[in-house]
Design a protein around this motif. Structure first.
Motif, PDB file in Angstrom:
ATOM      1  N   ILE A 139     -51.386 -65.847 -12.090  1.00 42.13           N
ATOM      2  CA  ILE A 139     -51.593 -65.221 -13.402  1.00 42.13           C
ATOM      3  C   ILE A 139     -51.011 -66.108 -14.498  1.00 42.13           C
ATOM      4  O   ILE A 139     -51.660 -66.340 -15.535  1.00 42.13           O
ATOM      5  CB  ILE A 139     -50.965 -63.810 -13.430  1.00 42.13           C
ATOM      6  CG1 ILE A 139     -51.802 -62.857 -12.567  1.00 42.13           C
ATOM      7  CG2 ILE A 139     -50.834 -63.288 -14.863  1.00 42.13           C
ATOM      8  CD1 ILE A 139     -51.230 -61.462 -12.419  1.00 42.13           C
ATOM      9  N   ILE A 143     -52.832 -67.776 -17.705  1.00 46.87           N
ATOM     10  CA  ILE A 143     -52.338 -67.620 -19.078  1.00 46.87           C
ATOM     11  C   ILE A 143     -52.258 -68.978 -19.755  1.00 46.87           C
ATOM     12  O   ILE A 143     -52.642 -69.134 -20.922  1.00 46.87           O
ATOM     13  CB  ILE A 143     -50.972 -66.894 -19.075  1.00 46.87           C
ATOM     14  CG1 ILE A 143     -51.168 -65.411 -18.728  1.00 46.87           C
ATOM     15  CG2 ILE A 143     -50.265 -67.047 -20.416  1.00 46.87           C
ATOM     16  CD1 ILE A 143     -49.883 -64.642 -18.511  1.00 46.87           C
ATOM     17  N   ARG A 148     -56.131 -63.744 -21.176  1.00 51.29           N
ATOM     18  CA  ARG A 148     -55.211 -62.670 -21.545  1.00 51.29           C
ATOM     19  C   ARG A 148     -55.609 -61.335 -20.923  1.00 51.29           C
ATOM     20  O   ARG A 148     -55.154 -60.284 -21.372  1.00 51.29           O
ATOM     21  CB  ARG A 148     -55.164 -62.529 -23.072  1.00 51.29           C
ATOM     22  CG  ARG A 148     -54.594 -63.748 -23.804  1.00 51.29           C
ATOM     23  CD  ARG A 148     -53.135 -63.986 -23.481  1.00 51.29           C
ATOM     24  NE  ARG A 148     -52.562 -65.092 -24.235  1.00 51.29           N
ATOM     25  CZ  ARG A 148     -52.506 -66.350 -23.815  1.00 51.29           C
ATOM     26  NH1 ARG A 148     -53.023 -66.670 -22.621  1.00 51.29           N
ATOM     27  NH2 ARG A 148     -51.958 -67.293 -24.536  1.00 51.29           N
ATOM     28  N   GLY A 149     -56.440 -61.379 -19.874  1.00 52.76           N
ATOM     29  CA  GLY A 149     -56.820 -60.158 -19.180  1.00 52.76           C
ATOM     30  C   GLY A 149     -56.837 -60.396 -17.687  1.00 52.76           C
ATOM     31  O   GLY A 149     -57.339 -61.426 -17.224  1.00 52.76           O
ATOM     32  N   ARG A 165     -44.392 -58.307 -19.464  1.00 56.34           N
ATOM     33  CA  ARG A 165     -45.046 -58.165 -20.769  1.00 56.34           C
ATOM     34  C   ARG A 165     -44.074 -57.605 -21.806  1.00 56.34           C
ATOM     35  O   ARG A 165     -44.015 -58.085 -22.931  1.00 56.34           O
ATOM     36  CB  ARG A 165     -46.281 -57.267 -20.623  1.00 56.34           C
ATOM     37  CG  ARG A 165     -47.081 -57.076 -21.888  1.00 56.34           C
ATOM     38  CD  ARG A 165     -48.433 -56.429 -21.626  1.00 56.34           C
ATOM     39  NE  ARG A 165     -48.340 -55.108 -21.015  1.00 56.34           N
ATOM     40  CZ  ARG A 165     -49.387 -54.338 -20.716  1.00 56.34           C
ATOM     41  NH1 ARG A 165     -50.615 -54.769 -20.976  1.00 56.34           N
ATOM     42  NH2 ARG A 165     -49.221 -53.163 -20.143  1.00 56.34           N
ATOM     43  N   ILE A 170     -44.725 -62.810 -20.480  1.00 55.98           N
ATOM     44  CA  ILE A 170     -46.153 -63.051 -20.632  1.00 55.98           C
ATOM     45  C   ILE A 170     -46.549 -62.501 -22.001  1.00 55.98           C
ATOM     46  O   ILE A 170     -45.857 -61.630 -22.544  1.00 55.98           O
ATOM     47  CB  ILE A 170     -46.991 -62.409 -19.501  1.00 55.98           C
ATOM     48  CG1 ILE A 170     -46.818 -60.898 -19.467  1.00 55.98           C
ATOM     49  CG2 ILE A 170     -46.633 -63.001 -18.159  1.00 55.98           C
ATOM     50  CD1 ILE A 170     -47.686 -60.229 -18.412  1.00 55.98           C
ATOM     51  N   GLU A 173     -50.075 -59.342 -25.864  1.00 55.38           N
ATOM     52  CA  GLU A 173     -51.441 -58.832 -25.968  1.00 55.38           C
ATOM     53  C   GLU A 173     -52.167 -58.788 -24.628  1.00 55.38           C
ATOM     54  O   GLU A 173     -53.295 -58.289 -24.534  1.00 55.38           O
ATOM     55  CB  GLU A 173     -52.260 -59.687 -26.950  1.00 55.38           C
ATOM     56  CG  GLU A 173     -52.570 -61.104 -26.478  1.00 55.38           C
ATOM     57  CD  GLU A 173     -51.506 -62.128 -26.854  1.00 55.38           C
ATOM     58  OE1 GLU A 173     -51.833 -63.328 -26.884  1.00 55.38           O
ATOM     59  OE2 GLU A 173     -50.356 -61.717 -27.130  1.00 55.38           O
ATOM     60  N   THR A 174     -51.534 -59.282 -23.563  1.00 58.14           N
ATOM     61  CA  THR A 174     -52.178 -59.323 -22.240  1.00 58.14           C
ATOM     62  C   THR A 174     -52.560 -57.917 -21.783  1.00 58.14           C
ATOM     63  O   THR A 174     -51.794 -56.975 -21.932  1.00 58.14           O
ATOM     64  CB  THR A 174     -51.232 -59.971 -21.218  1.00 58.14           C
ATOM     65  OG1 THR A 174     -50.845 -61.257 -21.682  1.00 58.14           O
ATOM     66  CG2 THR A 174     -51.905 -60.108 -19.864  1.00 58.14           C
TER      67      THR A 174
END
Length: 316
Positions: A139, A143, A148-149, A165, A170, A173-174
């Motif tokens: 992940i 990034i 971002r998803g 988050r 991270i 906005e993820t």
């Protein structure tokens, strides 16, 4: 109805869970941030060439693709240059991308039960801390490429990702989408993962309209509903249900994923030409969904290209 069932259902209602499935098929008052009721999600952008084919076909057919599920076969089959190319094309076309990453239970050399029919019923959750660390490392790699998803199917991983988050490890906005491989198919289950921080969820492919209605009553997150699904998942094609799905379950992403099986179509050694041709067929199916919605539910609006609340890949 027995007193036992009645008391159970009253307790469920007290906890914010419908005591019955939504047989009344009540109209959802919820929607996306722009007021839209439905959007299009296409799975299976396996390579940069697949993204290019999807974008080209969407322009040809005047289809708005709001979200793509990418590298279903695993993002570690793409090198960093290709990942960045996928991210840039999606950003330029204002398409939200949810990445499917490694490491996976099916890749784990010690995962013997997973290889058997009954063992497979235990699900995709990762074995041990090593595999969790590998998974989160991939992940982080994505990034770095700009994405971002991310697709998640392990509640333990989701717990850690939400902590990361919140603490800025991270980007804030993820977003996280809970996978069909998590197996959730009830209002109670949806409530659990919404409370854990997912931004949308994919119920299993055979949920009925009353079940979708009950899930919608319990949660606010978008529901990613299969309109067509691979044969190994049942092969359903719910094209004429799309108006009712959008009415009772909005906000929804109509999810398009045809084929024989996920194992067949997402193996990394399947040719790029195969992926490009298949995704063109998926875009064609999206155009049919647009037609059916325009014919039978013109009052249920979709979002324009590049809706403001889509989380696009970042420029890196």
């Amino acid at each position: 109805m027995s007193e036992t069932l009645n008391s159970i259902r009253k307790f469920m209602e007290k906890e914010g869970i419908p005591g019955r499935d939504g047989y009344d098929l009540a109209t959802s008052e919820k929607g996306f941030a722009d007021g839209a009721k439905w959007r299009i999600e296409i799975a299976g952008v396996e390579r940069a060439s697949t993204m290019e084919a999807m974008i080209s076909e969407a322009k040809k057919r005047n289809v708005v693709v709001h979200r793509a599920i990418a590298t279903v076969g695993g993002s570690t089959y793409c090198d960093m240059a290709e990942l960045r190319d996928i991210a840039q094309m999606a950003r330029d076309e204002k398409i939200e991308v949810v990445m499917t990453v490694g490491h996976r239970k099916g890749w784990d050399t010690g995962s013997k039960e997973m290889s058997n029919r009954e063992g497979g019923l235990q699900g995709f959750r990762l074995r041990g801390s090593d595999n969790i660390s590998y998974h989160i490392a991939d992940i982080m790699r994505n990034i770095e490429a700009g994405f971002r998803g991310f697709l998640v199917y392990d509640e333990g991983v989701l717990f850690l990702l939400n902590k990361m988050r919140a603490e800025g490890l991270i980007p804030a906005e993820t977003i996280f989408k809970f996978s069909v491989f998590g197996g959730y198919c009830s209002a109670a289950g949806a409530k659990v993962i919404e409370n854990m921080g997912v931004n949308s969820m994919n119920p299993i492919s055979d949920v009925s309209l009353p079940i979708l209605s009950s899930i919608r009553k319990a949660v606010d997150i978008p529901l990613d509903v299969y309109i067509i699904i691979v044969d190994e998942f049942g092969g359903m094609y719910r094209i004429y249900e799309t108006p009712e799905i959008a009415r009772v379950a909005s906000p929804v992403y109509f999810k398009i994923e045809p084929g024989t099986s996920e194992a067949d179509i997402y193996k990394p050694w399947v040719t790029e030409e195969f992926h490009a041709n298949l995704i063109r067929e998926k875009v064609k199916m999206a155009s049919v969904i647009q037609e059916i919605m325009a014919r039978h539910a013109p009052d249920l609006k979709t979002s324009p290209k590049g809706a403001a609340d889509l989380i696009l890949p970042a420029k890196v």
